[in-house]
Design a protein around this motif. Structure first.
Motif, PDB file in Angstrom:
ATOM      1  N   LYS A  48       2.323  17.843 -28.806  1.00  0.00           N
ATOM      2  CA  LYS A  48       3.249  17.522 -29.897  1.00  0.00           C
ATOM      3  C   LYS A  48       4.649  17.347 -29.322  1.00  0.00           C
ATOM      4  CE  LYS A  48       0.531  19.598 -33.390  1.00  0.00           C
ATOM      5  NZ  LYS A  48       0.004  18.980 -34.450  1.00  0.00           N
ATOM      6  N   PHE A  49       5.090  16.112 -29.281  1.00  0.00           N
ATOM      7  CA  PHE A  49       6.433  15.781 -28.840  1.00  0.00           C
ATOM      8  C   PHE A  49       7.127  15.103 -30.018  1.00  0.00           C
ATOM      9  CE2 PHE A  49       3.801  15.546 -25.008  1.00  0.00           C
ATOM     10  CZ  PHE A  49       4.457  16.484 -24.209  1.00  0.00           C
ATOM     11  N   PRO A  50       8.324  15.504 -30.322  1.00  0.00           N
ATOM     12  CA  PRO A  50       9.015  14.913 -31.484  1.00  0.00           C
ATOM     13  C   PRO A  50       9.084  13.389 -31.395  1.00  0.00           C
ATOM     14  CG  PRO A  50      10.268  16.751 -30.568  1.00  0.00           C
ATOM     15  CD  PRO A  50       9.138  16.481 -29.623  1.00  0.00           C
ATOM     16  N   GLY A  51       8.612  12.735 -32.432  1.00  0.00           N
ATOM     17  CA  GLY A  51       8.697  11.284 -32.531  1.00  0.00           C
ATOM     18  C   GLY A  51       7.665  10.524 -31.716  1.00  0.00           C
ATOM     19  N   LEU A  52       6.824  11.221 -30.978  1.00  0.00           N
ATOM     20  CA  LEU A  52       5.848  10.553 -30.125  1.00  0.00           C
ATOM     21  C   LEU A  52       4.462  10.696 -30.748  1.00  0.00           C
ATOM     22  CD1 LEU A  52       5.853   9.093 -27.403  1.00  0.00           C
ATOM     23  CD2 LEU A  52       5.274  11.256 -26.333  1.00  0.00           C
ATOM     24  N   ASP A  53       3.741   9.607 -30.826  1.00  0.00           N
ATOM     25  CA  ASP A  53       2.404   9.619 -31.415  1.00  0.00           C
ATOM     26  C   ASP A  53       1.404  10.109 -30.367  1.00  0.00           C
ATOM     27  OD1 ASP A  53       0.002   9.188 -32.665  1.00  0.00           O
ATOM     28  OD2 ASP A  53       0.358   7.064 -33.094  1.00  0.00           O
ATOM     29  N   ALA A  54       1.130  11.403 -30.403  1.00  0.00           N
ATOM     30  CA  ALA A  54       0.224  12.007 -29.420  1.00  0.00           C
ATOM     31  C   ALA A  54      -1.168  11.404 -29.513  1.00  0.00           C
ATOM     32  CB  ALA A  54       0.172  13.514 -29.608  1.00  0.00           C
ATOM     33  N   GLN A  55      -1.619  11.090 -30.723  1.00  0.00           N
ATOM     34  CA  GLN A  55      -2.953  10.508 -30.886  1.00  0.00           C
ATOM     35  C   GLN A  55      -3.037   9.157 -30.161  1.00  0.00           C
ATOM     36  OE1 GLN A  55      -5.615  12.045 -32.378  1.00  0.00           O
ATOM     37  NE2 GLN A  55      -6.798  10.370 -31.528  1.00  0.00           N
ATOM     38  N   ALA A  56      -1.982   8.368 -30.255  1.00  0.00           N
ATOM     39  CA  ALA A  56      -1.967   7.071 -29.554  1.00  0.00           C
ATOM     40  C   ALA A  56      -2.030   7.286 -28.044  1.00  0.00           C
ATOM     41  CB  ALA A  56      -0.719   6.278 -29.920  1.00  0.00           C
ATOM     42  N   LEU A  57      -1.288   8.273 -27.543  1.00  0.00           N
ATOM     43  CA  LEU A  57      -1.320   8.551 -26.105  1.00  0.00           C
ATOM     44  C   LEU A  57      -2.702   9.005 -25.656  1.00  0.00           C
ATOM     45  CD1 LEU A  57       2.116  10.340 -25.594  1.00  0.00           C
ATOM     46  CD2 LEU A  57       1.500   7.994 -24.997  1.00  0.00           C
ATOM     47  N   VAL A  58      -3.349   9.809 -26.468  1.00  0.00           N
ATOM     48  CA  VAL A  58      -4.700  10.263 -26.130  1.00  0.00           C
ATOM     49  C   VAL A  58      -5.658   9.069 -26.125  1.00  0.00           C
ATOM     50  CG1 VAL A  58      -6.651  11.653 -26.941  1.00  0.00           C
ATOM     51  CG2 VAL A  58      -4.363  12.641 -26.861  1.00  0.00           C
ATOM     52  N   GLU A  59      -5.474   8.150 -27.058  1.00  0.00           N
ATOM     53  CA  GLU A  59      -6.324   6.953 -27.082  1.00  0.00           C
ATOM     54  C   GLU A  59      -6.115   6.119 -25.810  1.00  0.00           C
ATOM     55  OE1 GLU A  59      -8.858   6.046 -29.101  1.00  0.00           O
ATOM     56  OE2 GLU A  59      -8.553   8.054 -29.932  1.00  0.00           O
ATOM     57  N   TYR A  60      -4.872   6.034 -25.338  1.00  0.00           N
ATOM     58  CA  TYR A  60      -4.615   5.308 -24.091  1.00  0.00           C
ATOM     59  C   TYR A  60      -5.362   5.977 -22.946  1.00  0.00           C
ATOM     60  CZ  TYR A  60      -0.497   3.633 -26.720  1.00  0.00           C
ATOM     61  OH  TYR A  60       0.345   3.121 -27.666  1.00  0.00           O
ATOM     62  N   GLN A  61      -5.276   7.297 -22.916  1.00  0.00           N
ATOM     63  CA  GLN A  61      -5.948   8.031 -21.843  1.00  0.00           C
ATOM     64  C   GLN A  61      -7.465   7.924 -21.966  1.00  0.00           C
ATOM     65  OE1 GLN A  61      -4.437   9.093 -19.151  1.00  0.00           O
ATOM     66  NE2 GLN A  61      -2.601   8.273 -20.126  1.00  0.00           N
ATOM     67  N   LYS A  62      -7.958   7.852 -23.173  1.00  0.00           N
ATOM     68  CA  LYS A  62      -9.391   7.674 -23.376  1.00  0.00           C
ATOM     69  C   LYS A  62      -9.824   6.346 -22.768  1.00  0.00           C
ATOM     70  CE  LYS A  62     -12.896   7.546 -27.018  1.00  0.00           C
ATOM     71  NZ  LYS A  62     -13.149   7.568 -28.451  1.00  0.00           N
ATOM     72  N   ARG A  63      -9.038   5.309 -23.010  1.00  0.00           N
ATOM     73  CA  ARG A  63      -9.358   4.003 -22.417  1.00  0.00           C
ATOM     74  C   ARG A  63      -9.247   4.063 -20.892  1.00  0.00           C
ATOM     75  NH1 ARG A  63      -6.889   2.358 -27.189  1.00  0.00           N
ATOM     76  NH2 ARG A  63      -4.851   1.916 -26.281  1.00  0.00           N
ATOM     77  N   ASN A  64      -8.302   4.860 -20.376  1.00  0.00           N
ATOM     78  CA  ASN A  64      -8.187   5.027 -18.924  1.00  0.00           C
ATOM     79  C   ASN A  64      -9.451   5.667 -18.362  1.00  0.00           C
ATOM     80  OD1 ASN A  64      -5.611   3.989 -19.025  1.00  0.00           O
ATOM     81  ND2 ASN A  64      -4.595   5.966 -18.848  1.00  0.00           N
ATOM     82  N   LEU A  65      -9.930   6.712 -19.007  1.00  0.00           N
ATOM     83  CA  LEU A  65     -11.142   7.387 -18.545  1.00  0.00           C
ATOM     84  C   LEU A  65     -12.360   6.470 -18.650  1.00  0.00           C
ATOM     85  CD1 LEU A  65     -10.576  10.939 -20.059  1.00  0.00           C
ATOM     86  CD2 LEU A  65     -10.386  10.267 -17.660  1.00  0.00           C
TER      87      LEU A  65
END
Length: 168
Positions: A44-61
């Motif tokens: 949880k970072f203020p103003g940052l969409d953590a779910q979107a970042l996790v989705e990016y990392q999911k695509r990386n994996l």
């Protein structure tokens, strides 16, 4: 387990077995069990969409798993070809011994032996080149896939940071 402020050490993310990335079947099994949504809640970072970042990392994996699969399939193809080359080599050696025994004079046998040695050397060199090209091709495909995903990932991350900056 003690809870720390570091989301990498707590919860779902710490349970992910990164060694499974080397075995496509284990990775696929673990990937299905891993709950990316729970992981996103940890970051949880203020103003940052953590779910979107996790989705990016999911695509990386997913890209890493695909690249590993390509590399593994390439290695298996090289091994199959090596076995085929070995089988052909045994057949050719048997044929060469028959030809060598059929040669008449000692001089004929020496000439035949030199011809057979030259042919065996040229075949070995051609086979080596073929195997190297096969390995290079599959490794290149895997590297290209990862390179493309890394570029996409940086673009996605940059876009997410820019969105966050505009919200301020």
């Amino acid at each position: 387990m003690a809870v720390s402020g570091n989301p990498f050490l707590n919860g779902e993310f710490a349970k992910f077995d990164f060694a499974a990335l080397m075995d496509p079947s284990k990775f696929a099994e673990q990937f299905e069990k891993f709950d990316f949504a729970k992981t996103a809640d940890q970051f949880k970072f203020p103003g940052l969409d953590a779910q979107a970042l996790v989705e990016y990392q999911k695509r990386n994996l997913e890209a890493v798993a695909s690249a590993n699969k390509i590399a593994l399939e390439g290695a298996q193809a090289v091994i199959r070809r090596q076995a085929e080359i070995l089988r052909q080599g045994v057949e050719e050696a048997s044929k060469a011994f028959s030809e060598l025994n059929a040669a008449g004079t000692p001089q004929d046998k020496i000439v035949k032996q030199a011809e057979l040695a030259k042919g065996a050397y040229e075949a070995a060199l051609a086979n080596l080149r073929e195997l190297a090209e096969m390995a290079s091709k599959s490794n290149g495909e895997a590297a290209d896939l990862l390179s493309t995903r890394v570029s996409e990932s940086f673009g996605e991350f940059t876009s997410e940071i820019k969105k966050t900056a505009k919200k301020k």
